[in-house]
Design a protein around this motif. Sequence first.
Motif, short mmCIF file in Angstrom:
data_model
loop_
_atom_site.label_atom_id
_atom_site.label_comp_id
_atom_site.label_asym_id
_atom_site.label_seq_id
_atom_site.Cartn_x
_atom_site.Cartn_y
_atom_site.Cartn_z
N ALA A 28 -46.32 -14.12 -1.05
CA ALA A 28 -44.96 -14.00 -1.60
C ALA A 28 -44.67 -12.52 -1.81
CB ALA A 28 -44.85 -14.76 -2.91
N ILE A 29 -43.40 -12.17 -1.94
CA ILE A 29 -43.04 -10.81 -2.32
C ILE A 29 -42.93 -10.74 -3.83
CG2 ILE A 29 -41.93 -10.28 -0.12
CD1 ILE A 29 -39.23 -10.83 -1.42
N TYR A 30 -42.78 -9.54 -4.38
CA TYR A 30 -42.88 -9.40 -5.83
C TYR A 30 -42.16 -8.16 -6.32
CZ TYR A 30 -46.45 -6.05 -4.41
OH TYR A 30 -47.11 -4.99 -3.81
N CYS A 31 -41.85 -8.16 -7.64
CA CYS A 31 -41.38 -6.99 -8.37
C CYS A 31 -42.28 -6.83 -9.58
CB CYS A 31 -39.94 -7.15 -8.84
SG CYS A 31 -38.72 -7.41 -7.57
N THR A 32 -42.74 -5.64 -9.84
CA THR A 32 -43.54 -5.36 -11.04
C THR A 32 -43.11 -4.01 -11.60
OG1 THR A 32 -45.29 -4.22 -9.81
CG2 THR A 32 -45.51 -6.62 -10.08
N ALA A 33 -43.69 -3.65 -12.75
CA ALA A 33 -43.40 -2.34 -13.34
C ALA A 33 -43.80 -1.22 -12.40
CB ALA A 33 -44.11 -2.21 -14.69
N GLU A 34 -44.91 -1.43 -11.68
CA GLU A 34 -45.38 -0.41 -10.74
C GLU A 34 -44.58 -0.40 -9.44
OE1 GLU A 34 -47.33 -2.80 -12.06
OE2 GLU A 34 -48.13 -1.58 -13.71
N SER A 35 -44.08 -1.55 -9.04
CA SER A 35 -43.31 -1.67 -7.79
C SER A 35 -42.00 -2.40 -8.10
CB SER A 35 -44.11 -2.43 -6.74
OG SER A 35 -45.33 -1.79 -6.47
N PRO A 36 -41.00 -1.71 -8.65
CA PRO A 36 -39.77 -2.39 -9.09
C PRO A 36 -38.92 -2.95 -7.96
CG PRO A 36 -39.57 -0.01 -9.32
CD PRO A 36 -40.99 -0.27 -8.97
N TYR A 37 -39.13 -2.45 -6.73
CA TYR A 37 -38.36 -2.94 -5.59
C TYR A 37 -39.26 -3.82 -4.72
CZ TYR A 37 -34.90 0.59 -6.84
OH TYR A 37 -33.97 1.34 -7.51
N SER A 38 -38.80 -5.03 -4.44
CA SER A 38 -39.57 -5.92 -3.59
C SER A 38 -39.37 -5.55 -2.12
CB SER A 38 -39.11 -7.37 -3.80
OG SER A 38 -37.88 -7.61 -3.12
N ALA A 39 -40.16 -6.18 -1.29
CA ALA A 39 -39.89 -6.12 0.14
C ALA A 39 -38.58 -6.82 0.43
CB ALA A 39 -41.02 -6.77 0.91
N GLY A 40 -37.97 -6.49 1.54
CA GLY A 40 -36.70 -7.10 1.92
C GLY A 40 -36.49 -6.99 3.41
N ALA A 41 -35.28 -7.21 3.84
CA ALA A 41 -34.97 -7.13 5.27
C ALA A 41 -33.51 -6.77 5.44
CB ALA A 41 -35.28 -8.45 5.96
N GLN A 42 -33.20 -6.19 6.59
CA GLN A 42 -31.82 -5.86 6.95
C GLN A 42 -31.42 -6.75 8.12
OE1 GLN A 42 -30.88 -1.76 6.61
NE2 GLN A 42 -29.18 -1.82 8.05
N LEU A 43 -30.34 -7.51 7.95
CA LEU A 43 -29.98 -8.57 8.88
C LEU A 43 -28.63 -8.32 9.52
CD1 LEU A 43 -30.90 -11.50 6.47
CD2 LEU A 43 -32.39 -10.46 8.19
N PRO A 44 -28.47 -8.67 10.79
CA PRO A 44 -27.14 -8.58 11.42
C PRO A 44 -26.22 -9.66 10.86
CG PRO A 44 -28.69 -9.66 12.90
CD PRO A 44 -29.50 -9.19 11.72
N ILE A 45 -24.93 -9.38 10.87
CA ILE A 45 -23.93 -10.34 10.40
C ILE A 45 -23.31 -11.02 11.60
CG2 ILE A 45 -21.80 -10.64 9.08
CD1 ILE A 45 -22.51 -8.08 7.57
N PRO A 46 -23.33 -12.33 11.68
CA PRO A 46 -22.75 -13.03 12.84
C PRO A 46 -21.27 -12.67 13.02
CG PRO A 46 -24.02 -14.55 11.49
CD PRO A 46 -23.92 -13.28 10.71
N LEU A 47 -20.85 -12.60 14.26
CA LEU A 47 -19.47 -12.19 14.55
C LEU A 47 -18.44 -13.22 14.10
CD1 LEU A 47 -19.92 -10.57 18.09
CD2 LEU A 47 -19.70 -9.44 15.88
N TYR A 48 -18.87 -14.46 13.85
CA TYR A 48 -17.89 -15.45 13.36
C TYR A 48 -17.53 -15.23 11.90
CZ TYR A 48 -22.08 -17.94 11.63
OH TYR A 48 -23.26 -18.28 11.02
N MET A 49 -18.22 -14.34 11.23
CA MET A 49 -17.91 -14.04 9.83
C MET A 49 -16.71 -13.08 9.79
SD MET A 49 -20.21 -15.65 7.91
CE MET A 49 -20.42 -14.75 6.37
#
Length: 602
Positions: A477-498
């Motif tokens: 799992a991903i996590y946030c802690t005092a030492e690592s306040p930002y979790s892992a994440g991802a950058q996703l394309p937005i479908p053109l129908y939006m």
Amino acid sequence: MAVWKTLQKFVCEFILLFGIILLFTTRDCKIAWDKMITADGSGYYVYLPATFIYHDLSFEFFNQVQPKYYAPSSNPPTWNFINKFDGIRVNKYFPGVAVLCIPFFFAAHVLAHISGMPADGYSPIYQYAIGLAALFYCWLGLYFLKKTLQRFKFSTVTIFWTILALFIGTNLLYQTVYYSSASHVFLFFLITSASYYLILVFEANENAQPALLKAMLLMALIAITRPQDLLLLILLPFLGATLPKIQGLIKQNITQLKFWITFLVCVIIVGIAPMLWYVQTGRLFLNPYTGEHYNFSNPHFVDALFSFRKGWLLYTPLVGLSLFGLFKMPNKLKAINVLLFLLVVVFINSCWWSWTFGPTSYSQRPMVDYYFVPAVLLAFLIDKTSNNKTGIVIKILVVILCGISLLQTYQFRNGIMPCDYNSKENYFKNFFQTKSIAIYPIPKNIVTNYSAHTFDFDKADSPKPVTNEEHYSGSSAIYCTAESPYSAGAQLPIPLYMKNDGVSKVRARAMVKSLLQQGKCTLVLDFVRGGKSVSWNGFEVQPYIHNTNWTRMEFGLILPDTVQAATDSLKFYFWDDKGGKTFIDDVSIEFITTDPTYELHP
């Protein structure tokens, strides 16, 4: 026994006290989102500070005052109540509520000056004044309801049961305590009291004039609060009117000076609305709801009564029980008149472009205006079954339905029940839920386009870093802690129908587990273009964590106007800057469009 008799005698005052306790213990108008003057109520109330403090009927002052007390808005603060008529700005709401609130406004204004509080019309003392105004007029409405039931010769016990059940067993409680500045509780008073005086008018053998004059003044106030509610006149036969009686009233009063003086006062009262329109636009007569309309060719009659989205009888089942009182009415013609009236009112309300009456409407809020009608029906049902076993069953049902109403009022108030998009699945799934939940419901049957990106954080190409200390499924799992306040994440394309069309939505789902309550974990959905944010959106996770177990959560939003699918992308991650320890697993980011006919557009 003495206590029981006292409760019966002072049931209206008991409810008033109960409402005051609720107001001051469950509301905090210092919080940006918990204001008494809000939503439609902003437009009803704004005439008072505009007239007596700012002398500005363009209402531009509200755009400066609002940010001091309310949550930020992406639109100009006046957008909720300002319409354009032939290009000229006008407040679409009628001034009746403001007229009724004048004593409370001035009391708050004087106290603000004495106490040194901001005398700007929107500081906490004004907010609580409007909350108390709603409670006062609810009490007055219940008082006149009590007098009306007494005219029907109901017993003291029946009256007690009816009035108490009406308040705690319907959305009257919500409209009074939690949506104080809207028109409906004020109209409940006006319509109930006008009906009482009309009953007196048609009961009187000789001198009906005093009651008639009071009824005329109340009808004038109804006209400048919500003109549609003059549909009350359909109920004249139920209230005792006959053609000979009406003709007799006309003959008795047509030559009376008091009648014509009262008529002139009524004209002046009704004239307040066009006078305000003239000051704002230079025109005496106009449609302030330009762009909003009734669509009589496309009614939502069945939905307005029974739907899981906003069905009146589903979310106010006590009213459904009261309808059986129609069979207990001794005068069947009057029963038909009442039934016809209710059908007409529901039909007309269901034809309004926003037949759900928005996210602020628990159940069908316009029906609150006429709640003296189901109250009389409930009284007939209770009274006519009081001496048999059926009466015991009826009272048990009343208690159960009042309990359901109190539970659902709590759920609606605390966001457990979705404001405008509830479904059968969500309704039953969360029926007994009392703890706050994170939910962004989108009924499956209205989805027109759908795509999703899912992350279980077990695959080699999953976002990093991950941990195997805690996980909902798989091994990571991903996590946030005092030492690592930002979790892992991802950058996703937005479908053109939006598109920026109001029906394109982004929903995030995740399983979340927090081991430290002092944290403040936030889901971030950040729309970026060329590496720069064009719309940053944060959703607090912590309020929905009630233990150290895994909790299912979902958050969402309509695609912001600043976002373009062709050029932008969506970055998601979790963030905790308060030293918490939170684990996140099974994240799903969904891009959804919905059927535009399900959405409500004028």
